[in-house]
Design a protein around this motif. Structure first.
Motif, PDB file in Angstrom:
ATOM      1  N   TRP A   1      -6.108  -9.593   7.211  1.00  0.00           N
ATOM      2  CA  TRP A   1      -6.050 -10.624   6.170  1.00  0.00           C
ATOM      3  C   TRP A   1      -6.044 -12.028   6.794  1.00  0.00           C
TER       4      TRP A   1
ATOM      5  N   SER B   1       0.815  -1.211   0.000  1.00  0.00           N
ATOM      6  CA  SER B   1       0.000   0.000   0.000  1.00  0.00           C
ATOM      7  C   SER B   1       0.849   1.262   0.000  1.00  0.00           C
TER       8      SER B   1
ATOM      9  N   PHE C   1      -5.624   4.748  -1.132  1.00  0.00           N
ATOM     10  CA  PHE C   1      -5.872   3.945   0.070  1.00  0.00           C
ATOM     11  C   PHE C   1      -5.831   4.870   1.290  1.00  0.00           C
TER      12      PHE C   1
ATOM     13  N   MET D   1      -1.224  -8.839   7.959  1.00  0.00           N
ATOM     14  CA  MET D   1      -1.760  -8.329   9.222  1.00  0.00           C
ATOM     15  C   MET D   1      -3.035  -9.058   9.601  1.00  0.00           C
TER      16      MET D   1
ATOM     17  N   ASN E   1       2.388  -5.501   3.151  1.00  0.00           N
ATOM     18  CA  ASN E   1       1.015  -5.721   3.560  1.00  0.00           C
ATOM     19  C   ASN E   1      -0.004  -5.164   2.555  1.00  0.00           C
TER      20      ASN E   1
ATOM     21  N   ALA F   1      -0.329   5.057   0.795  1.00  0.00           N
ATOM     22  CA  ALA F   1      -1.591   5.466   1.406  1.00  0.00           C
ATOM     23  C   ALA F   1      -1.537   6.840   2.043  1.00  0.00           C
TER      24      ALA F   1
ATOM     25  N   TYR G   1       6.751   3.062   3.709  1.00  0.00           N
ATOM     26  CA  TYR G   1       7.737   2.910   4.795  1.00  0.00           C
ATOM     27  C   TYR G   1       8.830   1.930   4.387  1.00  0.00           C
TER      28      TYR G   1
ATOM     29  N   GLY H   1       6.983  -1.608  11.753  1.00  0.00           N
ATOM     30  CA  GLY H   1       7.173  -2.957  11.213  1.00  0.00           C
ATOM     31  C   GLY H   1       7.649  -2.931   9.771  1.00  0.00           C
ATOM     32  N   ASP H   2       7.092  -2.032   8.983  1.00  0.00           N
ATOM     33  CA  ASP H   2       7.492  -1.941   7.565  1.00  0.00           C
ATOM     34  C   ASP H   2       8.901  -1.378   7.445  1.00  0.00           C
TER      35      ASP H   2
ATOM     36  N   GLY I   1       1.457   4.075   4.283  1.00  0.00           N
ATOM     37  CA  GLY I   1       1.332   2.860   3.486  1.00  0.00           C
ATOM     38  C   GLY I   1       2.545   1.978   3.717  1.00  0.00           C
TER      39      GLY I   1
ATOM     40  N   TRP J   1      -6.072   4.917   5.653  1.00  0.00           N
ATOM     41  CA  TRP J   1      -6.116   4.170   6.922  1.00  0.00           C
ATOM     42  C   TRP J   1      -6.130   5.141   8.086  1.00  0.00           C
TER      43      TRP J   1
ATOM     44  N   THR K   1       3.460   3.994  13.911  1.00  0.00           N
ATOM     45  CA  THR K   1       3.020   3.583  12.569  1.00  0.00           C
ATOM     46  C   THR K   1       4.242   3.361  11.671  1.00  0.00           C
ATOM     47  N   GLY K   2       4.230   2.236  10.978  1.00  0.00           N
ATOM     48  CA  GLY K   2       5.293   1.982  10.011  1.00  0.00           C
ATOM     49  C   GLY K   2       6.554   1.376  10.599  1.00  0.00           C
TER      50      GLY K   2
ATOM     51  N   ASP L   1      -2.599   8.294   5.797  1.00  0.00           N
ATOM     52  CA  ASP L   1      -2.924   7.820   7.145  1.00  0.00           C
ATOM     53  C   ASP L   1      -3.352   8.981   8.030  1.00  0.00           C
TER      54      ASP L   1
HETATM   55  P1  AMP Z   1       2.868  -0.989  10.361  1.00  0.00           P
HETATM   56  O1  AMP Z   1       4.305  -1.119   9.981  1.00  0.00           O
HETATM   57  O2  AMP Z   1       2.256  -2.306  10.655  1.00  0.00           O
HETATM   58  O3  AMP Z   1       2.654   0.029  11.449  1.00  0.00           O
HETATM   59  O4  AMP Z   1       2.094  -0.465   9.036  1.00  0.00           O
HETATM   60  C1  AMP Z   1       1.466   0.778   8.955  1.00  0.00           C
HETATM   61  C2  AMP Z   1       0.965   1.049   7.559  1.00  0.00           C
HETATM   62  O5  AMP Z   1       0.133   0.003   7.095  1.00  0.00           O
HETATM   63  C3  AMP Z   1       0.139   2.318   7.498  1.00  0.00           C
HETATM   64  O6  AMP Z   1       0.888   3.324   6.840  1.00  0.00           O
HETATM   65  C4  AMP Z   1      -1.135   1.944   6.720  1.00  0.00           C
HETATM   66  O7  AMP Z   1      -1.390   2.795   5.618  1.00  0.00           O
HETATM   67  C5  AMP Z   1      -0.864   0.537   6.231  1.00  0.00           C
HETATM   68  N1  AMP Z   1      -2.055  -0.324   6.341  1.00  0.00           N
HETATM   69  C6  AMP Z   1      -2.970  -0.370   7.346  1.00  0.00           C
HETATM   70  N2  AMP Z   1      -3.931  -1.289   7.086  1.00  0.00           N
HETATM   71  C7  AMP Z   1      -3.638  -1.839   5.884  1.00  0.00           C
HETATM   72  C8  AMP Z   1      -4.257  -2.853   5.053  1.00  0.00           C
HETATM   73  N3  AMP Z   1      -5.376  -3.482   5.408  1.00  0.00           N
HETATM   74  N4  AMP Z   1      -3.646  -3.162   3.883  1.00  0.00           N
HETATM   75  C9  AMP Z   1      -2.501  -2.542   3.523  1.00  0.00           C
HETATM   76  N5  AMP Z   1      -1.886  -1.579   4.236  1.00  0.00           N
HETATM   77  C10 AMP Z   1      -2.434  -1.227   5.420  1.00  0.00           C
END
Ligand code: AMP
Length: 308
Positions: free
Chosen positions: A149, A8, A78, A146, A122, A10, A31, A241-242, A27, A80, A238-239, A12
């Motif tokens: 899914w 994604s 997208f 995540m 993701n 996106a 990240y 993990g990515d 997204g 979120w 946020t982000g 946020d």
């Molecule tokens: P994380 O590294 O898990 O904190 O990922 C955060 C990012 O995941 C945010 O920038 C969101 O835009 C994205 N995100 C949240 N939900 C979804 C989803 N269902 N599908 C794809 N990307 C997502």
């Protein structure tokens, strides 16, 4: 070496104890690619809407990230919305709007086809699988997913897992996917679904690499734990993990050989990139970062864990 990533891109809206930001660039692929771009060439496959403009494009361009695979479609990007008010380690999702991702048909530009590394960030597992199938000759494929899914799209996700070398998920997701609350047993069960290696992320407590099913009663010799940086303030998780995934996979792609030692160092680079990402809102910190700061923090991690 270059990495192709699908995921994604996106907008946020985020609320944390440190404040709130509306519609900032985010997204999973964003990240990931920013973090990985400090180590190797990165190419992105995604779709954005008419709300994605030159300002957002410039964030990718500043890091030399190839965006020829980011398609523009009619509609909105997208979106979120989430918060971390009760627990900084786990996002509470308030709203997910797939928007242009709902009808996305990923097209891989010819210029991306020689990528040896593929990251399925993701996104809908159906899309992850389609991209995986169009790049059958890559040297290493890693992916993320995540709870959304895992809960509602399990059959499609199981198909993706079969084609992965490395899966990165957080510990709640690992337990949910395996249906087992014991992390070692859960890891074994997840690896039986396909990936040769599993990285379980523990938020502020670091991440664990499992590789190979250990002997019954203990898998310590095939387990490696990287700590997270103890920070005095986490502004926005946020982000994380990515960014961990970007640091981890980016470092792997930059190395001539994938030895066990390289995998261990990659875990540390993952932790380093995750620790930077959370210091400011959205991608702000990753946009300001230098390679020198990354190496400096890597050395701090060494000191943090060195015994003698
Ligand atoms: P994380 O590294 O898990 O904190 O990922 C955060 C990012 O995941 C945010 O920038 C969101 O835009 C994205 N995100 C949240 N939900 C979804 C989803 N269902 N599908 C794809 N990307 C997502």
């Amino acid at each position: 070496m270059s990495i192709t990533v699908v995921g994604s891109v996106a907008y946020d809206s985020i609320e944390t104890p440190a404040g709130r930001r509306d519609r900032c660039l985010g997204g999973a692929a964003t990240y990931f690619s920013l973090a990985a771009s400090f180590f190797t060439d990165v190419r992105v496959i995604a779709v954005v809407g008419e709300d994605f403009g030159p300002e957002q494009e410039a964030v990718f361009a500043a890091r030399n990230i190839d965006t020829r695979g980011i398609e523009r479609a009619a509609g909105k990007s997208f979106f979120w919305e989430g918060s971390y008010l009760d627990n900084l380690n786990e996002a509470k999702t308030h709203n997910t709007e797939l928007n242009v991702f709902a009808a996305f048909e990923p097209k891989i530009p010819a210029a991306y086809r020689d990528s040896q590394f593929l990251f399925l960030a993701n996104i809908d597992p159906v899309l992850q699988r389609r991209v995986r199938e169009t790049m059958p000759d890559v040297k290493l494929v890693a992916g993320d997913t995540m709870n959304y899914w895992i809960k509602d799209h399990r059959p499609a996700l199981l198909e993706v897992l079969k084609g992965l070398d490395v899966l990165l998920i957080n510990d709640t997701e690992a337990r949910m996917l395996a249906g087992d609350n014991n992390l070692v047993r859960a890891a074994r069960a997840v690896m039986a679904m396909g990936p040769r290696a599993l990285i379980v992320k523990h938020g502020e407590y670091g991440a664990t690499l499992f590789h190979g099913a250990g002997p019954k009663g203990g898998s310590a010799e095939r387990t490696f734990r990287a700590p997270a940086m103890p920070l005095d303030e986490v502004v926005d998780p946020t982000g994380a993990g990515d960014s961990f995934a970007g640091g981890f996979f980016g470092y792997l792609a930059s190395q001539p050989q994938l030895t066990p030692g390289v995998f261990r160092r990659a875990m540390f680079y993952g932790s380093v990139m995750g620790s930077f990402a959370v210091e400011r809102f959205g991608t702000e910190r990753l946009q300001q970062l230098s390679r020198q700061e990354i190496d400096g923090r890597f050395n701090l991690f060494r000191e943090l864990t060195h015994l003698d």
